[in-house]
Design an enzyme around this catalytic site. Structure first.
Site, PDB file in Angstrom:
ATOM      1  N   ASP A  31       5.118   8.137   0.590  1.00 45.71           N
ATOM      2  CA  ASP A  31       4.912   7.491  -0.697  1.00 45.71           C
ATOM      3  C   ASP A  31       6.250   7.022  -1.285  1.00 45.71           C
ATOM      4  O   ASP A  31       7.314   7.569  -0.979  1.00 45.71           O
ATOM      5  CB  ASP A  31       4.238   8.474  -1.644  1.00 45.71           C
ATOM      6  CG  ASP A  31       3.424   7.771  -2.719  1.00 45.71           C
ATOM      7  OD1 ASP A  31       3.360   6.525  -2.691  1.00 45.71           O
ATOM      8  OD2 ASP A  31       2.843   8.468  -3.573  1.00 45.71           O
ATOM      9  N   ASP A  32       6.182   5.993  -2.141  1.00 47.40           N
ATOM     10  CA  ASP A  32       7.338   5.434  -2.837  1.00 47.40           C
ATOM     11  C   ASP A  32       8.411   4.907  -1.871  1.00 47.40           C
ATOM     12  O   ASP A  32       9.585   4.819  -2.225  1.00 47.40           O
ATOM     13  CB  ASP A  32       7.972   6.473  -3.779  1.00 47.40           C
ATOM     14  CG  ASP A  32       7.021   6.887  -4.892  1.00 47.40           C
ATOM     15  OD1 ASP A  32       6.251   6.027  -5.367  1.00 47.40           O
ATOM     16  OD2 ASP A  32       7.041   8.071  -5.270  1.00 47.40           O
ATOM     17  N   ARG A  33       8.003   4.589  -0.664  1.00 48.06           N
ATOM     18  CA  ARG A  33       8.912   4.048   0.367  1.00 48.06           C
ATOM     19  C   ARG A  33      10.031   5.028   0.741  1.00 48.06           C
ATOM     20  O   ARG A  33      11.053   4.629   1.286  1.00 48.06           O
ATOM     21  CB  ARG A  33       9.521   2.706  -0.077  1.00 48.06           C
ATOM     22  CG  ARG A  33       8.485   1.578  -0.241  1.00 48.06           C
ATOM     23  CD  ARG A  33       7.738   1.344   1.057  1.00 48.06           C
ATOM     24  NE  ARG A  33       6.857   0.187   1.028  1.00 48.06           N
ATOM     25  CZ  ARG A  33       5.541   0.238   0.808  1.00 48.06           C
ATOM     26  NH1 ARG A  33       4.966   1.414   0.542  1.00 48.06           N
ATOM     27  NH2 ARG A  33       4.816  -0.843   0.834  1.00 48.06           N
ATOM     28  N   LEU A  34       9.815   6.311   0.476  1.00 43.63           N
ATOM     29  CA  LEU A  34      10.786   7.334   0.871  1.00 43.63           C
ATOM     30  C   LEU A  34      10.341   7.912   2.215  1.00 43.63           C
ATOM     31  O   LEU A  34       9.999   9.087   2.340  1.00 43.63           O
ATOM     32  CB  LEU A  34      10.888   8.421  -0.202  1.00 43.63           C
ATOM     33  CG  LEU A  34      11.423   7.933  -1.554  1.00 43.63           C
ATOM     34  CD1 LEU A  34      11.407   9.058  -2.577  1.00 43.63           C
ATOM     35  CD2 LEU A  34      12.843   7.385  -1.396  1.00 43.63           C
ATOM     36  N   ARG A  94       0.848  -1.180   0.000  1.00 36.29           N
ATOM     37  CA  ARG A  94       0.000   0.000   0.000  1.00 36.29           C
ATOM     38  C   ARG A  94       0.884   1.230   0.000  1.00 36.29           C
ATOM     39  O   ARG A  94       2.046   1.185   0.408  1.00 36.29           O
ATOM     40  CB  ARG A  94      -0.937   0.031   1.213  1.00 36.29           C
ATOM     41  CG  ARG A  94      -0.227  -0.080   2.538  1.00 36.29           C
ATOM     42  CD  ARG A  94      -1.152   0.178   3.714  1.00 36.29           C
ATOM     43  NE  ARG A  94      -1.574   1.573   3.775  1.00 36.29           N
ATOM     44  CZ  ARG A  94      -2.391   2.044   4.711  1.00 36.29           C
ATOM     45  NH1 ARG A  94      -2.891   1.221   5.623  1.00 36.29           N
ATOM     46  NH2 ARG A  94      -2.718   3.314   4.728  1.00 36.29           N
TER      47      ARG A  94
END
Length: 210
Positions: free
Chosen positions: A187-190, A8
Site C-alpha cells: 500500500d501507498d507505493r511502499l 490501485r
C-alpha cells in the site's frame, strides 16, 4: 478517464527478510507454484535484449524449464531476439503476476542449449507448433497471412505427424542468473523489494527502496 487516474492499492501480501531463501531460485520456484494456482499464464516472461546497435528490445516469451543453471526458453535463432543474443549474449527477464501483486526480475548471461536438449523439447511440442516453427521466418516481413497458411499446409504434406525434425535455426537458450529481484506490491507505493547478487562467495541479498 485519463491514464493518470488509473491506479490501485496493492494489499495482497508482504515480503520480509524471514521470507527469503539462501538461493533465489528456491524462492522463485515457490512464487511460481503460487502463481500457477491463480494466474492465467504464469510462465510468461518479458525478455529484454540489446544488439550491436545499442537499441533495447523487449517481448514476451514462455519459460519452459528452470534448473540449477537458469531459465530456459526456445525460439528461432534467426529471429530478432536470436540475432541480438548472438551479438550481445546477455539479457533480462521480468515476470509480472498481477493477481498476486508480485514481480520478479532476472539479469544474466545467455547461452544456447546443446542440440540434443533442443531436439528433446521440440519432439515434445504439439504437431501444429512443430509445423509453425518451420513455416515462420520469424521477425521477417511476409506477403500476408495466406502465404503463411500455404507454407504450413505444404509442410504438413511433407512432414506427417510424429516425423517432424527440429529446424536447425530453432532451439533453446538458457539465461544463467547473476542478479534477481523480488518485488511485492504494498500500500501507498511502499513496496517490498529484495535484490540478490551473485559473487564468488555465492548469493547475497539486500533490501532496496521501492
Amino acid at each position: 478517464m485519463s491514464y493518470r487516474e488509473m491506479r490501485r492499492a496493492y494489499r495482497q501480501g508482504s515480503l520480509d527478510e524471514r521470507d527469503l531463501t539462501p538461493d533465489p531460485l528456491e524462492l522463485f520456484r515457490a512464487w511460481m507454484e503460487r502463481a500457477r494456482s491463480v494466474e492465467l499464464e504464469p510462465n510468461a516472461m518479458a525478455l529484454a535484449t540489446v544488439g550491436a546497435d545499442g537499441q533495447p528490445r523487449v517481448r514476451f516469451v514462455l519459460l519452459k524449464e528452470l534448473d540449477a543453471d537458469g531459465f530456459v526458453f526456445f525460439t528461432n535463432y534467426a529471429s530478432r531476439k536470436g540475432r541480438d543474443l548472438a551479438e550481445v549474449p546477455r539479457a533480462s527477464l521480468a515476470f509480472w503476476w498481477p493477481l498476486l501483486e508480485r514481480q520478479v526480475r532476472v539479469d544474466g548471461a545467455v547461452e544456447r542449449l546443446a542440440p540434443a536438449a533442443s531436439d528433446a523439447y521440440f519432439a515434445s511440442r504439439p504437431y501444429g507448433s512443430q509445423i509453425g516453427a518451420w513455416a515462420s521466418p520469424q521477425s521477417e516481413p511476409i506477403a500476408g497471412r495466406e502465404a503463411l497458411a500455404r507454407e504450413a499446409e505444404r509442410l504438413r504434406a511433407r512432414y506427417p505427424e510424429g516425423q517432424v525434425p527440429r529446424p536447425e535455426a530453432w532451439g533453446g537458450y538458457r539465461l544463467g542468473p547473476t542478479r534477481m529481484e523480488f518485488w511485492q506490491g504494498r500500500d501507498d507505493r511502499l513496496h517490498d523489494r529484495f535484490e540478490y547478487l551473485l559473487d564468488e562467495d555465492g548469493w547475497r541479498y539486500r533490501r532496496l527502496a521501492p
